[in-house]
Scaffold this motif. Structure first.
Motif, PDB file in Angstrom:
ATOM      1  N   GLN A  98       0.805  -1.227   0.000  1.00 40.19           N
ATOM      2  CA  GLN A  98       0.000   0.000   0.000  1.00 40.19           C
ATOM      3  C   GLN A  98       0.839   1.280   0.000  1.00 40.19           C
ATOM      4  O   GLN A  98       1.980   1.275   0.383  1.00 40.19           O
ATOM      5  CB  GLN A  98      -0.959  -0.014   1.197  1.00 40.19           C
ATOM      6  CG  GLN A  98      -2.146  -0.937   0.920  1.00 40.19           C
ATOM      7  CD  GLN A  98      -3.011  -1.168   2.145  1.00 40.19           C
ATOM      8  OE1 GLN A  98      -2.535  -1.123   3.267  1.00 40.19           O
ATOM      9  NE2 GLN A  98      -4.285  -1.454   1.936  1.00 40.19           N
ATOM     10  N   LYS A 124     -14.365  -3.148  -8.135  1.00 42.96           N
ATOM     11  CA  LYS A 124     -13.926  -2.403  -6.948  1.00 42.96           C
ATOM     12  C   LYS A 124     -14.706  -1.102  -6.753  1.00 42.96           C
ATOM     13  O   LYS A 124     -14.824  -0.616  -5.638  1.00 42.96           O
ATOM     14  CB  LYS A 124     -12.429  -2.080  -7.067  1.00 42.96           C
ATOM     15  CG  LYS A 124     -11.532  -3.294  -6.866  1.00 42.96           C
ATOM     16  CD  LYS A 124     -10.096  -2.885  -6.572  1.00 42.96           C
ATOM     17  CE  LYS A 124      -9.421  -2.314  -7.806  1.00 42.96           C
ATOM     18  NZ  LYS A 124      -8.006  -1.995  -7.570  1.00 42.96           N
ATOM     19  N   LYS A 125     -15.223  -0.539  -7.876  1.00 38.30           N
ATOM     20  CA  LYS A 125     -15.916   0.751  -7.792  1.00 38.30           C
ATOM     21  C   LYS A 125     -17.337   0.648  -7.246  1.00 38.30           C
ATOM     22  O   LYS A 125     -17.969   1.664  -6.956  1.00 38.30           O
ATOM     23  CB  LYS A 125     -15.966   1.396  -9.190  1.00 38.30           C
ATOM     24  CG  LYS A 125     -14.687   2.113  -9.560  1.00 38.30           C
ATOM     25  CD  LYS A 125     -14.835   2.799 -10.924  1.00 38.30           C
ATOM     26  CE  LYS A 125     -13.495   3.054 -11.564  1.00 38.30           C
ATOM     27  NZ  LYS A 125     -13.561   2.994 -13.028  1.00 38.30           N
ATOM     28  N   VAL A 151     -19.006  -2.350  -2.344  1.00 36.96           N
ATOM     29  CA  VAL A 151     -17.648  -2.749  -1.977  1.00 36.96           C
ATOM     30  C   VAL A 151     -16.956  -1.608  -1.224  1.00 36.96           C
ATOM     31  O   VAL A 151     -16.312  -1.813  -0.192  1.00 36.96           O
ATOM     32  CB  VAL A 151     -16.832  -3.138  -3.237  1.00 36.96           C
ATOM     33  CG1 VAL A 151     -15.371  -3.401  -2.884  1.00 36.96           C
ATOM     34  CG2 VAL A 151     -17.448  -4.355  -3.923  1.00 36.96           C
ATOM     35  N   GLN A 152     -17.136  -0.391  -1.733  1.00 37.77           N
ATOM     36  CA  GLN A 152     -16.488   0.776  -1.127  1.00 37.77           C
ATOM     37  C   GLN A 152     -16.931   1.019   0.311  1.00 37.77           C
ATOM     38  O   GLN A 152     -16.142   1.464   1.139  1.00 37.77           O
ATOM     39  CB  GLN A 152     -16.806   2.039  -1.958  1.00 37.77           C
ATOM     40  CG  GLN A 152     -16.192   2.029  -3.355  1.00 37.77           C
ATOM     41  CD  GLN A 152     -14.679   2.169  -3.314  1.00 37.77           C
ATOM     42  OE1 GLN A 152     -14.160   2.914  -2.498  1.00 37.77           O
ATOM     43  NE2 GLN A 152     -13.973   1.440  -4.168  1.00 37.77           N
ATOM     44  N   ASN A 153     -18.215   0.732   0.577  1.00 39.02           N
ATOM     45  CA  ASN A 153     -18.778   1.065   1.894  1.00 39.02           C
ATOM     46  C   ASN A 153     -18.655  -0.058   2.917  1.00 39.02           C
ATOM     47  O   ASN A 153     -19.186   0.037   4.014  1.00 39.02           O
ATOM     48  CB  ASN A 153     -20.259   1.435   1.755  1.00 39.02           C
ATOM     49  CG  ASN A 153     -20.440   2.644   0.869  1.00 39.02           C
ATOM     50  OD1 ASN A 153     -19.544   3.487   0.795  1.00 39.02           O
ATOM     51  ND2 ASN A 153     -21.574   2.724   0.184  1.00 39.02           N
ATOM     52  N   HIS A 154     -17.993  -1.114   2.562  1.00 37.49           N
ATOM     53  CA  HIS A 154     -17.974  -2.299   3.405  1.00 37.49           C
ATOM     54  C   HIS A 154     -16.516  -2.545   3.812  1.00 37.49           C
ATOM     55  O   HIS A 154     -15.680  -2.905   2.997  1.00 37.49           O
ATOM     56  CB  HIS A 154     -18.527  -3.465   2.556  1.00 37.49           C
ATOM     57  CG  HIS A 154     -18.863  -4.685   3.327  1.00 37.49           C
ATOM     58  ND1 HIS A 154     -17.911  -5.443   3.960  1.00 37.49           N
ATOM     59  CD2 HIS A 154     -20.042  -5.312   3.556  1.00 37.49           C
ATOM     60  CE1 HIS A 154     -18.497  -6.476   4.542  1.00 37.49           C
ATOM     61  NE2 HIS A 154     -19.786  -6.419   4.316  1.00 37.49           N
ATOM     62  N   GLU A 155     -16.239  -2.341   5.107  1.00 36.36           N
ATOM     63  CA  GLU A 155     -14.854  -2.392   5.584  1.00 36.36           C
ATOM     64  C   GLU A 155     -14.162  -3.704   5.208  1.00 36.36           C
ATOM     65  O   GLU A 155     -13.033  -3.715   4.710  1.00 36.36           O
ATOM     66  CB  GLU A 155     -14.836  -2.202   7.107  1.00 36.36           C
ATOM     67  CG  GLU A 155     -13.431  -1.989   7.643  1.00 36.36           C
ATOM     68  CD  GLU A 155     -13.385  -1.923   9.180  1.00 36.36           C
ATOM     69  OE1 GLU A 155     -14.401  -2.224   9.833  1.00 36.36           O
ATOM     70  OE2 GLU A 155     -12.312  -1.581   9.698  1.00 36.36           O
ATOM     71  N   ARG A 162     -13.427  -3.906   1.481  1.00 38.92           N
ATOM     72  CA  ARG A 162     -12.306  -3.040   1.096  1.00 38.92           C
ATOM     73  C   ARG A 162     -10.970  -3.746   1.365  1.00 38.92           C
ATOM     74  O   ARG A 162     -10.086  -3.750   0.518  1.00 38.92           O
ATOM     75  CB  ARG A 162     -12.368  -1.715   1.869  1.00 38.92           C
ATOM     76  CG  ARG A 162     -13.313  -0.681   1.265  1.00 38.92           C
ATOM     77  CD  ARG A 162     -12.915   0.750   1.674  1.00 38.92           C
ATOM     78  NE  ARG A 162     -12.681   0.887   3.107  1.00 38.92           N
ATOM     79  CZ  ARG A 162     -13.635   1.093   4.026  1.00 38.92           C
ATOM     80  NH1 ARG A 162     -14.894   1.201   3.650  1.00 38.92           N
ATOM     81  NH2 ARG A 162     -13.331   1.214   5.298  1.00 38.92           N
ATOM     82  N   TYR A 163     -10.845  -4.353   2.545  1.00 34.65           N
ATOM     83  CA  TYR A 163      -9.628  -5.107   2.844  1.00 34.65           C
ATOM     84  C   TYR A 163      -9.447  -6.256   1.862  1.00 34.65           C
ATOM     85  O   TYR A 163      -8.360  -6.510   1.362  1.00 34.65           O
ATOM     86  CB  TYR A 163      -9.660  -5.667   4.279  1.00 34.65           C
ATOM     87  CG  TYR A 163      -9.122  -4.692   5.277  1.00 34.65           C
ATOM     88  CD1 TYR A 163      -7.738  -4.507   5.414  1.00 34.65           C
ATOM     89  CD2 TYR A 163      -9.968  -3.948   6.086  1.00 34.65           C
ATOM     90  CE1 TYR A 163      -7.234  -3.599   6.328  1.00 34.65           C
ATOM     91  CE2 TYR A 163      -9.459  -3.037   7.005  1.00 34.65           C
ATOM     92  CZ  TYR A 163      -8.095  -2.870   7.123  1.00 34.65           C
ATOM     93  OH  TYR A 163      -7.585  -1.967   8.017  1.00 34.65           O
ATOM     94  N   THR A 184     -10.523  -6.527  -1.195  1.00 31.96           N
ATOM     95  CA  THR A 184     -10.115  -6.087  -2.534  1.00 31.96           C
ATOM     96  C   THR A 184      -8.657  -5.608  -2.527  1.00 31.96           C
ATOM     97  O   THR A 184      -7.928  -5.859  -3.480  1.00 31.96           O
ATOM     98  CB  THR A 184     -11.037  -4.969  -3.076  1.00 31.96           C
ATOM     99  OG1 THR A 184     -11.173  -3.958  -2.093  1.00 31.96           O
ATOM    100  CG2 THR A 184     -12.400  -5.506  -3.424  1.00 31.96           C
ATOM    101  N   ASP A 185      -8.228  -4.973  -1.420  1.00 31.59           N
ATOM    102  CA  ASP A 185      -6.818  -4.583  -1.332  1.00 31.59           C
ATOM    103  C   ASP A 185      -5.909  -5.815  -1.380  1.00 31.59           C
ATOM    104  O   ASP A 185      -4.884  -5.825  -2.056  1.00 31.59           O
ATOM    105  CB  ASP A 185      -6.559  -3.806  -0.029  1.00 31.59           C
ATOM    106  CG  ASP A 185      -7.125  -2.387  -0.085  1.00 31.59           C
ATOM    107  OD1 ASP A 185      -7.517  -1.958  -1.193  1.00 31.59           O
ATOM    108  OD2 ASP A 185      -7.185  -1.731   0.971  1.00 31.59           O
TER     109      ASP A 185
END
Lengths: 328, 328
Positions: free
Chosen positions: A328, B274-275, B279-283, B286-287, B289-290
């Motif tokens: 990251q 990912k957009k 997905v963005q609003n879900h902690e 997000r991890y 997808t990272d």
């Protein structure tokens, strides 16, 4: 109070068993089981109309039209659950269950759960006769389930795995915390092994490993990482086992071995631990010691827990934090 | 055959229910329950002496002195297990259970297991009255257990976790395999998500993830790694959940979505996945997808399975194989 009410209330008093406040249904009232819902509706209407909550009603809730139903709470998957709590005559239960199933079918409900405490297990036969099967059981209850729709059920699976841990605790002198067990298959063989244990229901792997080390050896620790895990099957009956090898950092050194389970506990030089024939001849333990050695030398990264939240859900995500951080 | 034998055999024939070959114990024989073991011994001696195996005996085995006992197999922990298979009158079962418990106590047995098939659930009440509790249940049976010694029991815990998987399948065009589900909490929301599923009892995590992807999308895959896992509690009733995020390599590209569970399936550009606001609003997502992005770029190492064996035990060890290999 009208005379009709008084008379009905007298009937209720007749039906009440001394002691537990539950009802007994004499033979003449069991008619409803054979006669179907109309008879059932009428006698239960009596029961429901005149038993206030302070009288500790056995079960029924009144639906439209006065049919007595099992008390139930809805779940978020379109199902209902009823938790039995008081003794009941099986034929009364049978009638209540049938009318409730009819009602839930009309309402388009899907899964129907019945939780029976151990002392009410005599009611299970009735539910089985109505088509219920077993979902799971714990020490003090049996959970039965039934699926109303014609399509295949989408009920959650039963728990399939037990979760265990082995704790790799190494101090600054390269000594590892080891125990000899009083019971189990290594008993009396002079084998020094990592503390191990079973993670409790509702307990995180990292908390369970810290607890087990404390219980077995008296040593306080801080969780570092899951280094590896092993999955095996038929560990007990048909159930599987997930066994997490955890590294923990000692926060204290004094040993107080648990009297009931542990024969002896000590800090043992890591090189000495590895030389035990028991370790050398055991494929899994050889891998485990290689992984632990690599970790001790700073060459190995396992999974680190991180608390994560989602709506309705709190948990811990275990992942390779070193790799993710450097990315990251 | 002596006249005594003939007479006893006639009694057995009287007791046999037509059809299922099991015995009914008429009231006059139920005496043994009240009268204790001496009466029980005598009537069961009759039953055991003259029921050959070809007569399909209901249950009993004969111990020294002619006491009828439940048939049981020993386990390797000093316990015994009896698996009921034929209908039996509860009072007959009660007597058999009592004499068996006395016998096992004398033998120094520890845990006593009774496996009751669903259709024999009426016998559970008898066992509960003798002090048995529930250990676990599956669809078609209830396992009861009792601990004879005075010390705390060392019986295995019940399974506490369900094991699920999410499958990250990405192709050479950086497209990820995603589905929309027909049921569940994301139903009808237009959300594209990884294929997910529950690992079956007796199935390895890597096999379960390959199977689920094939079932839901028709795509063949090869397992790569466990990238992370999540532990949550009270996922269903009191049970916990272990959810493994797995990376799989596609071996085919054609999609055949499973009709019963999957609304739609497609290969979706990873950047587009990912957009999604979901997905963005879900902690957790997000991890996830990272981690998946890092893995796609070759910057992340998860756990790889390796079959390992030990005496009496076969399993898979999941660990960071890159780090271990570079250490060795």
């Amino acid at each position: 109070m009208s005379s009709r009410v008084t008379k009905s209330y007298g009937l209720i008093k007749l039906l009440m068993k001394p002691g537990d406040g539950s009802l007994r249904f004499p033979q003449f009232l069991r008619c409803f089981q054979a006669d179907g819902f109309s008879a059932f509706r009428s006698c239960n209407t009596v029961r429901n109309r005149f038993m206030s909550s302070s009288m500790d009603p056995m079960a029924g809730e009144e639906a439209k039209g006065g049919v007595a139903l099992l008390p139930a709470v809805e779940d978020k998957y379109g199902g209902v659950m009823t938790e039995m709590s008081r003794p009941m005559d099986p034929s009364a239960f049978s009638a209540l269950l049938r009318s409730s199933l009819s009602n839930w079918t009309l309402q388009g409900k899907k899964g129907v759960w019945i939780k029976l405490p151990r002392q009410l297990i005599s009611l299970a036969e009735t539910a089985v006769k109505e088509g219920f099967w077993f979902h799971h059981a714990e020490k003090n209850y049996l959970m039965l389930v039934y699926w109303i729709p014609k399509q295949d059920h989408t009920l959650p699976s039963n728990a399939s795995h037990r979760v265990g841990i082995a704790a790799f605790v190494i101090n600054h002198n390269k000594e590892v915390l080891v125990v000899q067990e009083k019971t189990g298959r290594f008993k009396g063989q002079g084998i020094w092994k990592f503390p191990t244990g079973v993670v409790n229901e509702g307990e995180y792997i990292h908390d369970g490993s810290v607890r087990e080390v404390k219980e077995e050896t008296g040593v306080d620790t801080e969780f570092v990482q899951v280094l590896a895990f092993r999955q095996t099957h038929k560990a007990f009956f048909e159930k599987s086992d997930l066994f997490f090898v955890c590294m923990l950092k000692p926060l204290s050194l004094e040993i107080n071995a648990q009297e009931s389970e542990i024969e002896a506990a000590q800090w043992m030089p890591w090189e000495e631990y590895k030389k035990q024939p028991f370790v050398q001849n055991h494929e899994l333990l050889r891998y485990m010691t290689d992984i632990c050695s690599a970790k001790t030398n700073g060459d190995y990264e396992g999974f680190t827990p991180l608390p994560v939240s989602a709506p309705d859900l709190h948990g811990n995500l275990y992942f390779n934090n070193r790799d993710l951080s450097s990315h990251q």
